[in-house]
Enzyme design. Structure first.
Site, PDB file in Angstrom:
ATOM      1  N   GLU A  65      -5.781   4.135   6.065  1.00 14.68           N
ATOM      2  CA  GLU A  65      -5.638   4.040   4.618  1.00 14.68           C
ATOM      3  C   GLU A  65      -6.349   5.220   3.957  1.00 14.68           C
ATOM      4  O   GLU A  65      -6.001   5.646   2.866  1.00 14.68           O
ATOM      5  CB  GLU A  65      -6.222   2.718   4.116  1.00 14.68           C
ATOM      6  CG  GLU A  65      -5.811   2.352   2.719  1.00 14.68           C
ATOM      7  CD  GLU A  65      -6.044   0.890   2.402  1.00 14.68           C
ATOM      8  OE1 GLU A  65      -6.783   0.616   1.444  1.00 14.68           O
ATOM      9  OE2 GLU A  65      -5.494   0.022   3.107  1.00 14.68           O
ATOM     10  N   ARG A 107       0.796  -1.220   0.000  1.00 13.48           N
ATOM     11  CA  ARG A 107       0.000   0.000   0.000  1.00 13.48           C
ATOM     12  C   ARG A 107       0.834   1.279   0.000  1.00 13.48           C
ATOM     13  O   ARG A 107       0.371   2.339   0.440  1.00 13.48           O
ATOM     14  CB  ARG A 107      -0.970   0.013   1.198  1.00 13.48           C
ATOM     15  CG  ARG A 107      -2.005  -1.109   1.174  1.00 13.48           C
ATOM     16  CD  ARG A 107      -2.950  -0.992  -0.017  1.00 13.48           C
ATOM     17  NE  ARG A 107      -3.924  -2.052  -0.025  1.00 13.48           N
ATOM     18  CZ  ARG A 107      -3.785  -3.216  -0.671  1.00 13.48           C
ATOM     19  NH1 ARG A 107      -2.697  -3.443  -1.393  1.00 13.48           N
ATOM     20  NH2 ARG A 107      -4.715  -4.141  -0.615  1.00 13.48           N
ATOM     21  N   SER A 135     -11.481   0.347   2.709  1.00 12.32           N
ATOM     22  CA  SER A 135     -10.821  -0.009   3.969  1.00 12.32           C
ATOM     23  C   SER A 135     -10.369   1.255   4.702  1.00 12.32           C
ATOM     24  O   SER A 135      -9.720   2.126   4.114  1.00 12.32           O
ATOM     25  CB  SER A 135      -9.610  -0.904   3.705  1.00 12.32           C
ATOM     26  OG  SER A 135     -10.009  -2.126   3.135  1.00 12.32           O
TER      27      SER A 135
END
Length: 298
Positions: A277, A156, A207
């Site tokens: 996130e 990520r 998320s």
């Protein structure tokens, strides 16, 4: 260039939350993007705002939205796509060209720029697996091209999160496969997302927290008792504790308050500090600033 002052951004965000942006730019090509960046060097860069929580009090600065950078060019097993191209659209076009590698994007709400920025992935596939090169804007050097290895991809993250690089265009190298095989993979991905993640018709940003190394944020939040937790006009989704749903009248402070509760409970129970996130854009609301200092550790 398309430019608006005091632009109401709420309906452009996946969360359906956000106030007015002082100055909003919508460049249609790389030249216009550079023009906007030279005028607004501190601008916040966004695509489809699928992973951004905008303050309900608005943002007293500039935002450059890349959604109109949407060119797509196929060349054999390679495809070049502008930062504003939606992942879902690109995956469907890859299928039409019998090219595999982007099946994981089939239900992504975001755009190529954001997906490259965060090395998006799902179902055993990710951007780093298929990206060949990317054009980025660097304030010191202008437009430069970075290779896959230059991007320093990891879970990520990419170099774009550590340097002032703005994604303009990405080139992917895909694999030729039969349409049936690609479609089967897409159907599996869609089925999984329908069962495990909220519908895109429910206002959410995907998320909320990244998975800690070797662990699952959703599992930790579930065991911390967060499913169904309510804060003002938002709540934690009942089927997966790492998703926050706007019930219609939610505010950015509602979201940050619930994010703090999620963060605090996991830290207290497991001694693990979750990393958001979701990106936040704001800064005028003192309570929001306080919560962001804790959540984003800066």
């Amino acid at each position: 260039m398309d430019y608006k002052e005091n632009f109401d951004i709420k309906n452009l965000t996946s969360f359906k939350i956000g106030g007015k942006i002082a100055r909003a730019y919508f460049p249609e090509n790389i030249e216009e993007f550079i023009q906007a960046m030279k005028k607004e060097p501190q601008a916040f860069i966004a695509g489809n705002l699928s992973n951004v929580l905008v303050s309900s009090d608005g943002y007293d600065g500039a935002v450059i939205l890349t959604k109109k950078l949407d060119n797509i060019i196929f060349d054999g097993n390679k495809v070049r796509a502008g930062a504003g191209v939606r992942g879902t659209k690109l995956s469907k076009l890859a299928l039409a060209n019998n090219l595999s590698g982007l099946e994981f994007m089939i239900a992504f709400p975001g755009s190529v720029g954001g997906e490259v920025f965060m090395n998006a992935g799902a179902h055993g596939q990710m951007i780093a697996d298929v990206l060949k090169s990317v054009k980025v804007y660097c304030p010191e050097k202008g437009v430069i091209t970075l290779s896959n290895s230059d991007m320093e991809f990891s879970y990520r993250t990419s170099i774009c999160q550590r340097k002032t690089y703005s994604v303009l265009e990405a080139e992917f190298e895909l694999t030729e496969k039969s349409a049936d095989e690609i479609q089967t993979k897409m159907d599996e991905n869609l089925s999984f997302r329908l069962n495990k993640q909220p519908s895109l018709t429910l206002p959410n940003c995907g998320s909320t927290f990244r998975n800690p190394e070797g662990n699952s944020a959703g599992r930790l939040l579930d065991e911390a008792g967060m499913k169904g937790f309510v804060s003002g006009g938002v709540h934690v989704w009942e089927n997966h504790a790492n998703f926050i749903i706007n019930d219609g009248e939610g505010t950015s402070l509602d979201v940050l308050t619930i994010m703090y509760e999620m963060y605090k409970r996991v830290k207290e129970k497991f001694k693990i500090e979750l990393m958001p996130e979701v990106r936040f854009l704001g800064g005028e609301n003192k309570k929001e600033v306080e919560l962001c200092k804790i959540l984003y550790q800066k």
